[in-house]
Design an enzyme around this catalytic site. Structure first.
Site, PDB file in Angstrom:
ATOM      1  N   TYR A 277       0.832  -1.222   0.000  1.00 14.95           N
ATOM      2  CA  TYR A 277       0.000   0.000   0.000  1.00 14.95           C
ATOM      3  C   TYR A 277       0.857   1.258   0.000  1.00 14.95           C
ATOM      4  O   TYR A 277       0.700   2.142  -0.837  1.00 14.95           O
ATOM      5  CB  TYR A 277      -0.951  -0.025   1.205  1.00 14.95           C
ATOM      6  CG  TYR A 277      -2.076  -0.986   0.954  1.00 14.95           C
ATOM      7  CD1 TYR A 277      -3.211  -0.566   0.281  1.00 14.95           C
ATOM      8  CD2 TYR A 277      -1.960  -2.323   1.323  1.00 14.95           C
ATOM      9  CE1 TYR A 277      -4.234  -1.467  -0.007  1.00 14.95           C
ATOM     10  CE2 TYR A 277      -2.965  -3.224   1.049  1.00 14.95           C
ATOM     11  CZ  TYR A 277      -4.105  -2.784   0.386  1.00 14.95           C
ATOM     12  OH  TYR A 277      -5.096  -3.666   0.085  1.00 14.95           O
TER      13      TYR A 277
ATOM     14  N   LYS B 231       4.331  -8.789  -7.860  1.00 14.34           N
ATOM     15  CA  LYS B 231       4.191  -7.325  -7.714  1.00 14.34           C
ATOM     16  C   LYS B 231       5.150  -6.595  -8.653  1.00 14.34           C
ATOM     17  O   LYS B 231       4.799  -5.570  -9.254  1.00 14.34           O
ATOM     18  CB  LYS B 231       4.436  -6.908  -6.255  1.00 14.34           C
ATOM     19  CG  LYS B 231       3.301  -7.376  -5.327  1.00 14.34           C
ATOM     20  CD  LYS B 231       3.410  -6.793  -3.935  1.00 14.34           C
ATOM     21  CE  LYS B 231       2.267  -7.313  -3.064  1.00 14.34           C
ATOM     22  NZ  LYS B 231       2.227  -6.799  -1.725  1.00 14.34           N
TER      23      LYS B 231
ATOM     24  N   THR C  28       5.562  -3.938   8.740  1.00 11.02           N
ATOM     25  CA  THR C  28       6.046  -4.106  10.115  1.00 11.02           C
ATOM     26  C   THR C  28       4.854  -4.595  10.949  1.00 11.02           C
ATOM     27  O   THR C  28       4.284  -3.839  11.729  1.00 11.02           O
ATOM     28  CB  THR C  28       6.599  -2.780  10.682  1.00 11.02           C
ATOM     29  OG1 THR C  28       5.641  -1.739  10.442  1.00 11.02           O
ATOM     30  CG2 THR C  28       7.903  -2.389  10.058  1.00 11.02           C
TER      31      THR C  28
ATOM     32  N   LYS D 126       4.270   8.089  14.849  1.00 12.02           N
ATOM     33  CA  LYS D 126       3.144   7.312  14.318  1.00 12.02           C
ATOM     34  C   LYS D 126       2.384   6.616  15.445  1.00 12.02           C
ATOM     35  O   LYS D 126       1.170   6.490  15.418  1.00 12.02           O
ATOM     36  CB  LYS D 126       3.657   6.237  13.346  1.00 12.02           C
ATOM     37  CG  LYS D 126       3.796   6.705  11.935  1.00 12.02           C
ATOM     38  CD  LYS D 126       2.496   7.030  11.249  1.00 12.02           C
ATOM     39  CE  LYS D 126       1.691   5.800  10.903  1.00 12.02           C
ATOM     40  NZ  LYS D 126       0.684   6.060   9.868  1.00 12.02           N
TER      41      LYS D 126
ATOM     42  N   ASN E 180     -17.189   6.789  20.838  1.00 13.95           N
ATOM     43  CA  ASN E 180     -18.134   5.667  20.936  1.00 13.95           C
ATOM     44  C   ASN E 180     -18.710   5.542  22.345  1.00 13.95           C
ATOM     45  O   ASN E 180     -19.894   5.252  22.507  1.00 13.95           O
ATOM     46  CB  ASN E 180     -17.443   4.366  20.529  1.00 13.95           C
ATOM     47  CG  ASN E 180     -17.308   4.267  19.016  1.00 13.95           C
ATOM     48  OD1 ASN E 180     -18.027   4.954  18.285  1.00 13.95           O
ATOM     49  ND2 ASN E 180     -16.394   3.446  18.546  1.00 13.95           N
TER      50      ASN E 180
ATOM     51  N   TYR F  71      -4.651  22.855  23.372  1.00 16.57           N
ATOM     52  CA  TYR F  71      -4.799  23.076  24.819  1.00 16.57           C
ATOM     53  C   TYR F  71      -4.903  21.735  25.550  1.00 16.57           C
ATOM     54  O   TYR F  71      -5.571  20.815  25.078  1.00 16.57           O
ATOM     55  CB  TYR F  71      -6.061  23.920  25.064  1.00 16.57           C
ATOM     56  CG  TYR F  71      -6.000  24.686  26.366  1.00 16.57           C
ATOM     57  CD1 TYR F  71      -5.267  25.859  26.465  1.00 16.57           C
ATOM     58  CD2 TYR F  71      -6.643  24.220  27.490  1.00 16.57           C
ATOM     59  CE1 TYR F  71      -5.195  26.550  27.668  1.00 16.57           C
ATOM     60  CE2 TYR F  71      -6.578  24.910  28.696  1.00 16.57           C
ATOM     61  CZ  TYR F  71      -5.851  26.067  28.779  1.00 16.57           C
ATOM     62  OH  TYR F  71      -5.776  26.746  29.970  1.00 16.57           O
ATOM     63  N   TYR F  72      -4.293  21.631  26.709  1.00 21.20           N
ATOM     64  CA  TYR F  72      -4.257  20.419  27.555  1.00 21.20           C
ATOM     65  C   TYR F  72      -3.338  19.334  26.992  1.00 21.20           C
ATOM     66  O   TYR F  72      -3.352  18.217  27.508  1.00 21.20           O
ATOM     67  CB  TYR F  72      -5.648  19.788  27.737  1.00 21.20           C
ATOM     68  CG  TYR F  72      -6.637  20.622  28.517  1.00 21.20           C
ATOM     69  CD1 TYR F  72      -6.279  21.212  29.727  1.00 21.20           C
ATOM     70  CD2 TYR F  72      -7.944  20.804  28.066  1.00 21.20           C
ATOM     71  CE1 TYR F  72      -7.202  21.967  30.450  1.00 21.20           C
ATOM     72  CE2 TYR F  72      -8.867  21.545  28.778  1.00 21.20           C
ATOM     73  CZ  TYR F  72      -8.487  22.135  29.969  1.00 21.20           C
ATOM     74  OH  TYR F  72      -9.384  22.862  30.681  1.00 21.20           O
TER      75      TYR F  72
ATOM     76  N   CYS G 125     -13.758  21.004  39.224  1.00 16.91           N
ATOM     77  CA  CYS G 125     -14.672  20.575  38.150  1.00 16.91           C
ATOM     78  C   CYS G 125     -14.295  19.257  37.477  1.00 16.91           C
ATOM     79  O   CYS G 125     -15.126  18.365  37.357  1.00 16.91           O
ATOM     80  CB  CYS G 125     -14.775  21.670  37.103  1.00 16.91           C
ATOM     81  SG  CYS G 125     -15.569  23.130  37.764  1.00 16.91           S
TER      82      CYS G 125
END
Ligand SMILES: NC(=O)c1ccc[n+]([C@@H]2O[C@H](COP(=O)([O-])OP(=O)(O)OC[C@H]3O[C@@H](n4cnc5c(N)ncnc54)[C@H](O)[C@@H]3O)[C@@H](O)[C@H]2O)c1
Length: 435
Positions: free
Chosen positions: A10, A35, A86, A209, A224, A255-256, A267
């Site tokens: 790919y 290939k 890999t 990655k 989800n 941010y964070y 909070c």
């Protein structure tokens, strides 16, 4: 430029076609004769939008060829790009055997090559792999890293299904190397792409990655879990997440995202617990959301461990509230570590310009009275005094006034929870909680 690409799957097939389309001559190498034959007859090795046409056009224009002969490919090119698979090993590690096999093949070719050669790894690899590949090539070829060849990490960010479009419009081009001219040479390959090219440390590029893909998996799982809770409550989760994504200040933003100390305050802990309990009451399993406070607790324990190794020394805390600019002590992680260290018998002083004990009221006062009832006896009213009377200084809030004082505090040990200022990194007695 003349480029060889190892691995025609790919990533390799898309890179081969797209680099050729951008004006380079590209030789593909694969162990699969099928290939190689496909490329040599102008056919793509994969099904992917637009790639069949690109390979066909580039073959007709004589910009690409393929071979199973690694040596031949290395000898006629100046850069080799490694795109072999890999896969995961049984234990969950990346299996790098194909990378090392290609490294051996390249090394054998380099034995016969006098010109400098650049090896760019496009496959996903873990930190330290480029160094191992370089060592292997040095051993097998007798050539020297950064004299006869150089290693660059150049991770691929494309997604199957939109791979060609992703190739030509990447979020960024990342190049990690210890060799500036090799990094610049690889950057040249992508100069026609619209995205920013970032050249960085080898290991930063190597871990990227993993960071990206783990975060993408986290995003999907978080979305989800929110969806599952909403659907139990009869709420349209898509409307919820659409609005969530519109907050570009706190939600979809950098941010964070600075590694540092645990979160606290009134909070975040309370509302997270509330959502966990809501899900629990409806029998909705939310393992991602349920593990967030555990991660936070681990960060507090990490800080206690780092500081307690100097337990017999005097500890000075700069900042006590859960962040700068507030006197809110509720669920401040600094309060938790000080409470734990007092329990271990440590000698402690604290400076926080925002804390005036006589002015603390309500739940804020109740909280601190339950955790450190004798807080007033530990507080000093001057940051310099706190530094001068301590052997180990712990920075808890990002107050600029601390910077010059810490730069002139001699050989005192500094433990920083908030990455107060990068200039402190120069101090050999300085440690960050996770940098
Ligand atoms: N597929 C993706 O969407 C994607 C995206 C980004 C990064 N990646 C990473 O890129 C790398 C390649 O992924 P892929 O999906 O293209 O893999 P793939 O399995 O499709 O292709 C790998 C190719 O390498 C060839 N190969 C194996 N050993 C070889 C050798 N010694 N010499 C020459 N060729 C050899 C195989 O025959 C195969 O054709 C992986 O590390 C993957 O994690 C993949």
């Amino acid at each position: 430029m003349n480029i060889s690409i190892f691995g025609l799957g790919y990533v390799g097939c898309v890179s081969l076609g797209c680099l050729a389309k951008n004006g380079h001559y590209v030789v593909g190498v694969d162990v699969s004769q099928t290939k190689v034959n496909q490329i040599n007859s102008g056919k793509a090795t994969i099904i992917e939008k637009d790639i069949a046409q690109i390979i066909s056009e580039q073959k007709q224009a004589a910009n690409i060829e393929a071979t199973t002969n690694a040596k031949e490919a290395v000898l006629k090119t100046e850069i080799s790009i490694i795109c072999v698979g890999t896969p995961s090993s049984d234990k969950g590690h990346l299996n790098l055997e194909f990378i090392f096999k290609v490294a051996e093949d390249i090394a054998l070719a380099l034995k016969e090559k006098d010109d400098f050669h650049v090896i760019a790894i496009r496959s996903t690899i873990f930190p330290g792999t480029c160094d191992k590949v370089a060592q292997l090539i040095e051993k097998e070829s007798g050539k020297k890293r950064n004299i006869n060849f150089a290693i660059v990490d150049n991770p691929e960010f494309l997604r199957e299904g939109t791979a060609v479009n992703d190739y030509f419009n990447p979020p960024l081009t990342l190049i990690g190397s210890d060799n500036k001219s090799a990094a610049n040479k690889v950057a040249e390959l992508y100069k026609k792409l619209p995205s920013e090219i970032i050249i960085t440390d080898l290991q930063v590029a190597e871990i990227m990655k993993y960071v990206n893909n783990s975060y993408h998996a986290l995003k999907i799982s978080f979305g989800n879990e929110i969806g599952n809770i909403c659907s139990e409550l009869g709420i349209d989760s898509h409307k919820v997440m659409e609005i969530f994504c519109k907050d570009k200040q706190l939600n979809i933003s950098p941010y964070y995202f600075k590694p540092g100390f645990a979160y606290g305050g009134s909070c975040l802990p309370k509302d997270l617990k509330g959502l966990q309990t809501l899900a629990h009451d409806m029998y909705v399993e939310v393992p991602v959301i349920s593990s967030i406070d555990k991660t936070n607790e681990i960060q507090i324990q990490r800080a206690i461990k780092m500081i307690h190794q100097y337990g017999n020394k005097k500890l000075g805390f700069l900042g006590l509230s859960f962040k700068e600019g507030t006197d809110d002590l509720r669920n401040s992680p600094a309060v938790s570590i000080i409470e734990a260290l007092i329990g271990k018998g440590c000698s402690i002083c604290i400076y926080d310009k925002n804390i005036n004990i006589s002015l603390l009221t309500g739940t804020n006062k109740e909280y601190i009275d339950s955790k450190i009832p004798h807080l007033s006896s530990l507080m000093l009213d001057d940051a310099k005094k706190a530094i001068d009377t301590s052997d180990v200084i712990i920075i808890n809030t990002r107050e600029k006034e601390f910077i010059p004082l810490l730069k002139n505090c001699g050989d005192k040990i500094i433990i920083d929870m908030v990455r107060l200022d990068d200039s402190l990194l120069e101090n050999s007695n300085y440690t960050g909680i996770n940098w």
